[in-house]
Design an enzyme around this catalytic site. Structure first.
Site, short mmCIF file in Angstrom:
data_model
loop_
_atom_site.label_atom_id
_atom_site.label_comp_id
_atom_site.label_asym_id
_atom_site.label_seq_id
_atom_site.Cartn_x
_atom_site.Cartn_y
_atom_site.Cartn_z
N LYS A 117 0.84 -1.22 0.00
CA LYS A 117 0.00 0.00 0.00
C LYS A 117 0.86 1.26 0.00
O LYS A 117 0.45 2.27 -0.56
CB LYS A 117 -0.98 -0.01 1.18
CG LYS A 117 -2.01 -1.11 1.05
CD LYS A 117 -3.43 -0.64 1.21
CE LYS A 117 -4.36 -1.72 0.69
NZ LYS A 117 -5.75 -1.55 0.98
N LYS A 199 -2.96 -9.47 -6.53
CA LYS A 199 -4.26 -9.83 -5.95
C LYS A 199 -5.38 -8.94 -6.52
O LYS A 199 -5.17 -7.74 -6.73
CB LYS A 199 -4.14 -9.60 -4.43
CG LYS A 199 -5.36 -9.93 -3.62
CD LYS A 199 -5.09 -9.66 -2.14
CE LYS A 199 -5.39 -8.24 -1.75
NZ LYS A 199 -6.71 -8.00 -1.19
N LYS A 202 -10.68 -4.52 -4.30
CA LYS A 202 -11.85 -3.70 -4.57
C LYS A 202 -11.50 -2.24 -4.83
O LYS A 202 -12.25 -1.51 -5.45
CB LYS A 202 -12.89 -3.84 -3.45
CG LYS A 202 -12.55 -3.09 -2.18
CD LYS A 202 -13.72 -3.13 -1.22
CE LYS A 202 -13.50 -4.16 -0.13
NZ LYS A 202 -12.29 -3.90 0.67
P1 ATP Z 1 -8.62 -2.91 -0.69
O1 ATP Z 1 -8.58 -2.91 -2.17
O2 ATP Z 1 -9.27 -1.70 -0.11
O3 ATP Z 1 -7.29 -3.19 -0.06
P2 ATP Z 1 -9.50 -5.63 -0.62
O4 ATP Z 1 -10.34 -5.94 -1.81
O5 ATP Z 1 -8.10 -6.11 -0.64
O6 ATP Z 1 -9.57 -4.09 -0.27
P3 ATP Z 1 -10.26 -6.15 2.14
O7 ATP Z 1 -11.39 -5.34 2.64
O8 ATP Z 1 -8.90 -5.69 2.53
O9 ATP Z 1 -10.31 -6.28 0.56
O10 ATP Z 1 -10.44 -7.67 2.56
C1 ATP Z 1 -11.64 -8.25 3.00
C2 ATP Z 1 -11.53 -9.75 2.99
O11 ATP Z 1 -11.48 -10.24 1.63
C3 ATP Z 1 -10.27 -10.30 3.66
O12 ATP Z 1 -10.63 -11.48 4.36
C4 ATP Z 1 -9.36 -10.64 2.52
O13 ATP Z 1 -8.45 -11.68 2.84
C5 ATP Z 1 -10.35 -11.09 1.46
N1 ATP Z 1 -9.82 -10.84 0.10
C6 ATP Z 1 -9.50 -9.63 -0.42
N2 ATP Z 1 -9.06 -9.76 -1.68
C7 ATP Z 1 -9.08 -11.10 -1.96
C8 ATP Z 1 -8.73 -11.87 -3.10
N3 ATP Z 1 -8.29 -11.30 -4.20
N4 ATP Z 1 -8.89 -13.21 -3.04
C9 ATP Z 1 -9.36 -13.81 -1.92
N5 ATP Z 1 -9.70 -13.14 -0.81
C10 ATP Z 1 -9.57 -11.79 -0.80
#
Ligand code: ATP
Ligand code: LTN
Length: 334
Positions: A117, A199, A202
């Site tokens: 980040k 990864k 969102k």
């Molecule tokens: P941001 O983009 O704001 O960092 P994010 O999409 O990475 O958000 P988080 O809110 O940080 O999502 O994560 C929420 C949950 O979703 C966590 O349990 C995380 O491990 C899971 N998660 C996030 N991205 C993935 C992915 N690509 N595959 C599987 N699990 C995921």
């Protein structure tokens, strides 16, 4: 008959930093829905975490409600689980301060999410981004959970929460339960469609992420354009990150094994496979979206769920916080 006392406890959360993706669904939410009958559950929308990256206030507010409505749309029942916003339970911020005094600078410097980040937001490497894992440890430890269901990207943060809890327990006496991460076998790390070595997130705009509220055309288009290698055979193999990712997505949504998928598409090319993945994902999302549309239009019900949820969560969280305050030696007038 339900008996809250003998059930084990789980806690998890998602940041309201955008619209949830199929990564969030397969890595986290879908597991929560499966576990809700067997565990005493706390599911949080972690809005305090979201401001480690700049948010537009009106969007953040709306994203909190959207995230809650998506929890409900995937089948998480507010009567069985505490659904709440992190900022509605002050104990999270309070415990976070205490735990930060039991967390080492070196430990936080090693967190890969911080490194990723900070690289992405090099103009805003704020202290909150750095201490984020301490707040996450507080989120978890307040509820004394046995398991924390998350995608595999969060494993390192949960290990840190365990280390902090052990350190605190050793300095004082048994205060926190030591939680275990709980990750799905398939879908634990869904990759970006446009950059299959990173990864899916969102907060990424563009065509790399499939959002739970994407319509059928968008889903089919994004999957059609997903980056794959120059081959044509649908086969799971080292180095074929794009195809491996699409196979994981297809497997997670259909329950088919990789062998079954390879047989189904033997003799067919990537085009046919991508179309099947697109159709499958779009159908699954249509069902979630129908339910989402009902929940998001009833703000009164959403508010009531959040009020009930924050009361349930506060009860447990306050209990742990009082215990911690007592152990560290804060004077109490009661
Ligand atoms: P941001 O983009 O704001 O960092 P994010 O999409 O990475 O958000 P988080 O809110 O940080 O999502 O994560 C929420 C949950 O979703 C966590 O349990 C995380 O491990 C899971 N998660 C996030 N991205 C993935 C992915 N690509 N595959 C599987 N699990 C995921
Ligand atoms: N750090 C997580 C979100 C998160 C979380 C939590 C997950 C914050 N607090 C507590 C599980 C338990 C993330 O960035 N995905």
């Amino acid at each position: 008959m339900e008996n809250m006392d003998i059930k084990k406890t789980i806690l998890s959360g998602v940041q309201p930093s955008g619209t949830l993706t199929i990564g969030n669904y397969l890595g986290a939410l879908r597991n929560w829905a499966k576990m809700q009958n067997d565990y005493n559950c706390y599911f949080c929308v972690v809005d305090l975490h979201a401001i480690t990256v700049r948010q537009v206030p009106a969007e953040l507010r709306q994203n909190c409600l959207k995230t809650l409505a998506l929890y409900l749309a995937v089948g998480i029942d507010p009567n069985k689980n505490a659904l709440f916003l992190q900022s509605h339970v002050p104990a999270h911020a309070e415990l976070s301060w205490v735990l930060s005094c039991y967390t080492m600078y070196g430990e936080l410097s090693r967190m890969t999410q911080f490194k990723d980040k900070s690289a992405k937001h090099s103009d805003n490497i704020n202290a909150g981004l750095f201490t984020y894992p301490v707040l996450m440890a507080a989120d978890i430890l307040l509820y004394q959970p046995d398991l924390v269901p998350v995608g595999s990207d969060q494993k390192q943060h949960i290990e840190l929460a365990r280390d902090i809890a052990n350190r605190f327990n050793n300095v004082y006496s048994e205060t926190f339960k030591i939680p275990e991460p709980y990750m799905p076998k398939i879908g634990t790390r869904i990759m970006s469609l446009s950059e299959p070595t990173s990864k899916m997130s969102k907060s990424d705009s563009g065509d790399g992420s499939i959002f739970l509220l994407d319509n059928k055309d968008a889903v089919i288009r994004k999957i059609k354009r997903a980056v794959t290698d120059s081959g044509s055979e649908v086969r799971y193999a080292e180095g074929k990150d794009g195809i491996n990712n699409l196979m994981s997505i297809y497997s997670a949504f259909t329950g088919k094994t990789f062998d079954e998928i390879e047989n189904e598409f033997s003799g067919k090319g990537y085009g046919d496979f991508k179309l099947a993945v697109g159709e499958t994902v779009a159908d699954a999302l249509a069902d979630i979206q129908d339910k989402y549309n009902v929940f998001i239009s009833d703000k009164e019900q959403l508010n009531k769920i959040l009020l009930d949820g924050s009361q349930k969560a506060s009860y447990t969280a306050e209990k742990t916080l009082r215990k911690v305050y007592r152990k560290v030696g804060f004077y109490s007038i009661k």
